[in-house]
Enzyme design. Structure first.
Site, PDB file in Angstrom:
ATOM      1  N   THR A  13      -2.303 -35.217 -42.538  1.00 41.79           N
ATOM      2  CA  THR A  13      -3.751 -35.123 -42.344  1.00 41.79           C
ATOM      3  C   THR A  13      -4.332 -33.811 -42.852  1.00 41.79           C
ATOM      4  O   THR A  13      -5.449 -33.780 -43.367  1.00 41.79           O
ATOM      5  CB  THR A  13      -4.088 -35.298 -40.846  1.00 41.79           C
ATOM      6  OG1 THR A  13      -3.677 -36.600 -40.426  1.00 41.79           O
ATOM      7  CG2 THR A  13      -5.579 -35.140 -40.588  1.00 41.79           C
ATOM      8  N   SER A  59       2.604 -39.326 -43.030  1.00 36.97           N
ATOM      9  CA  SER A  59       3.915 -39.254 -42.379  1.00 36.97           C
ATOM     10  C   SER A  59       4.333 -40.567 -41.731  1.00 36.97           C
ATOM     11  O   SER A  59       5.502 -40.723 -41.346  1.00 36.97           O
ATOM     12  CB  SER A  59       3.953 -38.131 -41.343  1.00 36.97           C
ATOM     13  OG  SER A  59       3.201 -38.447 -40.195  1.00 36.97           O
ATOM     14  N   ARG A 240      15.669 -47.848 -24.235  1.00 34.34           N
ATOM     15  CA  ARG A 240      14.702 -47.126 -23.406  1.00 34.34           C
ATOM     16  C   ARG A 240      14.541 -47.890 -22.090  1.00 34.34           C
ATOM     17  O   ARG A 240      14.037 -49.002 -22.056  1.00 34.34           O
ATOM     18  CB  ARG A 240      13.387 -46.946 -24.148  1.00 34.34           C
ATOM     19  CG  ARG A 240      13.570 -46.202 -25.472  1.00 34.34           C
ATOM     20  CD  ARG A 240      12.256 -45.741 -26.086  1.00 34.34           C
ATOM     21  NE  ARG A 240      11.674 -44.652 -25.311  1.00 34.34           N
ATOM     22  CZ  ARG A 240      10.467 -44.678 -24.787  1.00 34.34           C
ATOM     23  NH1 ARG A 240       9.702 -45.744 -24.918  1.00 34.34           N
ATOM     24  NH2 ARG A 240      10.006 -43.653 -24.107  1.00 34.34           N
ATOM     25  N   THR A 272      15.371 -42.645 -20.854  1.00 37.28           N
ATOM     26  CA  THR A 272      14.299 -43.125 -19.991  1.00 37.28           C
ATOM     27  C   THR A 272      12.985 -43.292 -20.746  1.00 37.28           C
ATOM     28  O   THR A 272      12.683 -42.540 -21.676  1.00 37.28           O
ATOM     29  CB  THR A 272      14.088 -42.175 -18.800  1.00 37.28           C
ATOM     30  OG1 THR A 272      12.984 -42.652 -18.009  1.00 37.28           O
ATOM     31  CG2 THR A 272      13.797 -40.748 -19.251  1.00 37.28           C
TER      32      THR A 272
END
Length: 337
Positions: A13, A59, A240, A272
């Site tokens: 950006t 990105s 996760r 987690t």
């Protein structure tokens, strides 16, 4: 003696300009900086050389080949400069910080990632402050690691995550304190800074195709869905989970799916979903069941850092058993041990 800083502009950006499809990567960043900063201000900054990558990217398009390019670029110029700044898009900056920290271990010079939420071409840009702050940090010889500087905060790169898409305060390091900040004075917490244990160890190999997949538990997830995910051609998966590393221990078919994957040689690492915290698979029966299925706890490593650590280790040619041993080893300050 004044410090000499190398600035790699990879895209993001900070240098974008408006297009018919929205903001897109734009060139001639040095010209934009000279328009924004007076000669007196430019002269007050650490001496820097800006190199603009031939193919600037948003990105969101980052791939392992880009990481190899960035790491190799810094390694090839390491002897010529006292510090390094990487201008990078914010969406995957935490991934790139993490990967470069593993590829350039035992740094004795600072490598500082930064970018912006609003492009330099706009009046309200945060890019100038972030660049000036990153240059200041890159000139500080007390820093010997890959860091992320944003909105006055200096964070360990492989402990950082992007937590806000709309505020200038975009990044934090949930499980590790800030390394420093810039207000009226520059303050570093020197006791938290990473100290290299030996000479620089640059491991620039980074396989083009990733070795790692990420799956997330959700209420109602079933064995069929998980089997489909784990059958993808990956060496390792990040799972996760809930809380301190818990999963649905009442679903025997789901647990059997994990057993089949781990016994076949796939590495599954438990992280987690919580913003802060660490995985303790033995705290609850629901976590113990995952451990018995062969799933390995990833402690307090961020998802971004674990993804990059796994990809790095497999790129070095390690097998899953060798990689498993390294999960509880802090290679570059990415995990509390």
């Amino acid at each position: 003696m004044s410090k000499k800083i190398y600035v790699a502009y990879t895209g993001g950006t900070i240098g974008m300009r408006p297009s018919d499809s929205g903001y897109a990567p734009g060139g001639n960043l040095m010209g934009l900086l000279e328009d924004k900063l007076s000669p007196e201000v430019m002269a007050s900054l650490p001496e820097f050389q800006l190199f603009e990558y031939p193919q600037l990217i948003d990105s969101s398009n980052i791939r392992p080949d880009n990481w190899q390019h960035i790491a190799s670029d810094i390694a090839s110029r390491y002897a010529q400069f006292d510090g390094f700044v990487v201008l990078h898009g914010t969406d995957t900056m935490a991934y790139s910080c993490s990967m470069i920290s593993f590829m350039l271990q035992n740094l004795h010079k600072p490598v500082i990632f930064t970018g912006s939420q609003i492009p330099l071409c706009e009046a309200r840009t945060d890019g100038l402050e972030n660049l000036v702050g990153a240059l200041t940090m890159a000139a500080d010889e007390r820093i010997k690691e890959v860091c992320l500087y944003f909105n006055g905060r200096l964070l360990r790169g492989n402990r950082s995550s992007k937590l806000n898409a709309y505020l200038f305060d975009a990044f934090d390091s949930p499980n590790y304190p800030w390394l420093g900040r810039e207000d009226i004075h520059v303050e570093l917490n020197e006791t938290l800074l990473w100290q290299p244990k030996e000479a620089e160890t640059f491991q620039l190999v980074c396989d083009s195709e990733t070795h790692v997949g990420i799956v997330q538990l959700f209420p109602g997830i079933n064995a069929q869905w998980m089997a489909s995910a784990l059958n993808q051609p990956m060496d390792a998966f990040i799972l996760r989970t809930y809380g301190t590393g818990n999963g649905p221990d009442a679903d025997l078919a789901l647990l059997d799916t994990f057993v089949r994957a781990t016994t076949s040689g796939k590495l599954i690492v438990n992280l987690t979903q919580c913003h802060r915290g660490t995985v303790h698979q033995g705290s609850y029966a629901a976590g113990s069941a995952l451990a018995k299925a062969g799933i390995v706890g990833g402690l307090d490593t961020t998802t971004e850092a674990m993804f990059c650590k796994l990809h790095h280790l497999y790129s070095l040619g390690m097998n899953s058993e060798e990689v498993k041993v390294q999960l509880s080893v802090s290679l570059a300050g990415e995990v509390s041990v």
